[in-house]
Design an enzyme around this catalytic site. Sequence first.
Site, PDB file in Angstrom:
ATOM      1  N   TYR A 234       1.506 138.898  51.238  1.00  0.00           N
ATOM      2  CA  TYR A 234       0.883 139.065  49.922  1.00  0.00           C
ATOM      3  C   TYR A 234      -0.589 138.705  50.018  1.00  0.00           C
ATOM      4  CZ  TYR A 234      -0.010 138.901  44.930  1.00  0.00           C
ATOM      5  OH  TYR A 234      -0.509 139.156  43.681  1.00  0.00           O
TER       6      TYR A 234
ATOM      7  N   ASP B  78      -6.282 134.829  55.513  1.00  0.00           N
ATOM      8  CA  ASP B  78      -6.083 134.635  54.080  1.00  0.00           C
ATOM      9  C   ASP B  78      -5.545 133.220  53.905  1.00  0.00           C
ATOM     10  OD1 ASP B  78      -5.126 134.442  51.512  1.00  0.00           O
ATOM     11  OD2 ASP B  78      -4.323 136.469  51.440  1.00  0.00           O
TER      12      ASP B  78
ATOM     13  N   LYS C  68      -6.716 129.393  44.955  1.00  0.00           N
ATOM     14  CA  LYS C  68      -5.906 128.235  44.574  1.00  0.00           C
ATOM     15  C   LYS C  68      -6.626 126.880  44.684  1.00  0.00           C
ATOM     16  CE  LYS C  68      -1.765 130.847  45.669  1.00  0.00           C
ATOM     17  NZ  LYS C  68      -0.993 131.270  44.527  1.00  0.00           N
TER      18      LYS C  68
HETATM   19  C1  LIG Z   1      -1.746 134.447  50.503  1.00  0.00           C
HETATM   20  C2  LIG Z   1      -2.275 134.919  49.191  1.00  0.00           C
HETATM   21  N1  LIG Z   1      -3.352 135.718  49.161  1.00  0.00           N
HETATM   22  C3  LIG Z   1      -3.888 136.143  48.007  1.00  0.00           C
HETATM   23  C4  LIG Z   1      -3.341 135.786  46.798  1.00  0.00           C
HETATM   24  C5  LIG Z   1      -3.951 136.289  45.520  1.00  0.00           C
HETATM   25  O1  LIG Z   1      -4.626 135.264  44.882  1.00  0.00           O
HETATM   26  P1  LIG Z   1      -4.883 135.331  43.293  1.00  0.00           P
HETATM   27  O2  LIG Z   1      -3.527 135.159  42.660  1.00  0.00           O
HETATM   28  O3  LIG Z   1      -5.806 134.197  43.029  1.00  0.00           O
HETATM   29  O4  LIG Z   1      -5.477 136.649  43.010  1.00  0.00           O
HETATM   30  C6  LIG Z   1      -2.228 134.949  46.779  1.00  0.00           C
HETATM   31  C7  LIG Z   1      -1.627 134.551  45.491  1.00  0.00           C
HETATM   32  O5  LIG Z   1      -0.555 133.993  45.400  1.00  0.00           O
HETATM   33  C8  LIG Z   1      -1.668 134.498  47.992  1.00  0.00           C
HETATM   34  O6  LIG Z   1      -0.581 133.722  48.033  1.00  0.00           O
END
Ligand SMILES: Cc1ncc(COP(=O)(O)O)c(C=O)c1O
Length: 485
Positions: free
Chosen positions: A187, A282, A310
């Site tokens: 994700y 990420d 986060k």
């Molecule tokens: C690994 C990862 N990347 C990107 C995101 C996306 O972040 P946001 O919810 O702040 O758009 C998330 C969200 O849970 C995530 O877990």
Amino acid sequence: MPEQEYAISQYPDVEEVYARLNALVSQPIRPVRRAKMQDYLAYFETQCLRSRELNAQAKELIPGGVQHNLAFNYPFPLAMEKAGGAYLWDADGNRYIDFLQAGGPTILGSNYAPVREKVLELLQECGPVTGLFHEYELKLAQLIHRFMPSIEMFRMLGSGTESVMAAIRAARAFTHKRYVIKVGGAYHGWSDQMVYGLHIPGTGRMESAGIPRGATGLTNEFYPNALSALRRQLWLNRLRGGTAAVIVEPVGPESGTRPVPHDFNQSVRELCDEFGVLLIFDEVVTGFRMGMGGAQGYFGVKPDLTVFGKCITGGFPMAGGIGGRREVVMTLAAGIGGTGERAYVGGTLSANPLSCAAGYHALLEMERTNAPVIAGQAGDRLTRGLQSLVDCYHLPYVVYNQGSIVHLETSGTMLLDFKNPVRLLKQLKPRKHMMEEMGAAYMASGLVTLAGSRMYTSMADTDEVIDDSLNRFEGVFRNVEGVKA
Ligand SMILES: Cc1ncc(COP(=O)(O)O)c(C=O)c1O
């Protein structure tokens, strides 16, 4: 800089975890006994009346009555009213141990007073936003650079999703290459190009309603941990415009739901170097949860770009950022007098003083209190306790953790994939429903989890909190089909 400490005390034996996960998905599901499940559902009907009423109203105006994908919504989402430390309270006054942690950011515990006070000070002084430069932007960038030396330059954005978009854009602008490769099931937010191979490896555009084919046309996925497939993809792309970047969640897709072997990231780094491709970590979840040095510090691998979210604002709004190699991040330079070719990013509220102050003070507090390591110890205690319960009740469930990220797979939904499409199509629905039921059973027992299968621990999770939660989990496990009453 003193030696950094990390949240993972012992890296899971990944082969052994997969063997257990495969065993879990190869056997019939073991849900809660039907009669007992009715009791759990009755909890919502009798103890959560205010939430039920609010949800009924919300459904009129909010699609599905809920705005967060992670908000627990079976049989209906509860309205939360109060948060403090390890606990949440719903609108009917019921208390829960909070293992959702807002999806990850509140590693200091919910509504942590020392950061809140600094934010209030800032609000008194200048309000949340001016649209102009504030010193806190610099202070936050300096701090991140201190914790993660690979962040030579840093640009703050509004969310993890936006930051992934910016990272890919910068990678393309810098390399002049076309493709982006991700791990199937990972994700990376919900931008057009990343809603591809979402949650379940091999599913490509399965979730891409509303997204033009062209938008995902330059995204490739490879099966988790399949380095030879990654190499093949890099070769193929070399013949058709090249790969700008490989993007990974460094503990594995879906925050380690499919964990990576310890040397995986290093191997990806080497492949990226061999093919002249940028490596994007990420670290939206792992950034600071793994330790102040992030997953990159823990694994000892230097990405070209890192995406944050986060924890970067300690749970306050507008949590996003991208950092890394100076010459790549410079493509995102804003304002007048930009340098040459520019990858355009923006955002009215990006890098607002409130978010930067919250992030700065949250990170300092995390360092001062050693929060990532303490949360990791809570994760270890929770995992050990859950494992003994699983053993004691002879359940096929799989428990493992990567520090404060604790996985409790009871139905194995997330382990289905397109390698076995018949099984996927047949079992996805019942296994998903079991996951929802487990989440509801936990919730009715005073435990908030992430989709009934993942828990984030925080610094507020003392031994007493964890032991209390284990008693509650035990209450649920005792009522699983096949366990002697
Ligand atoms: C690994 C990862 N990347 C990107 C995101 C996306 O972040 P946001 O919810 O702040 O758009 C998330 C969200 O849970 C995530 O877990």
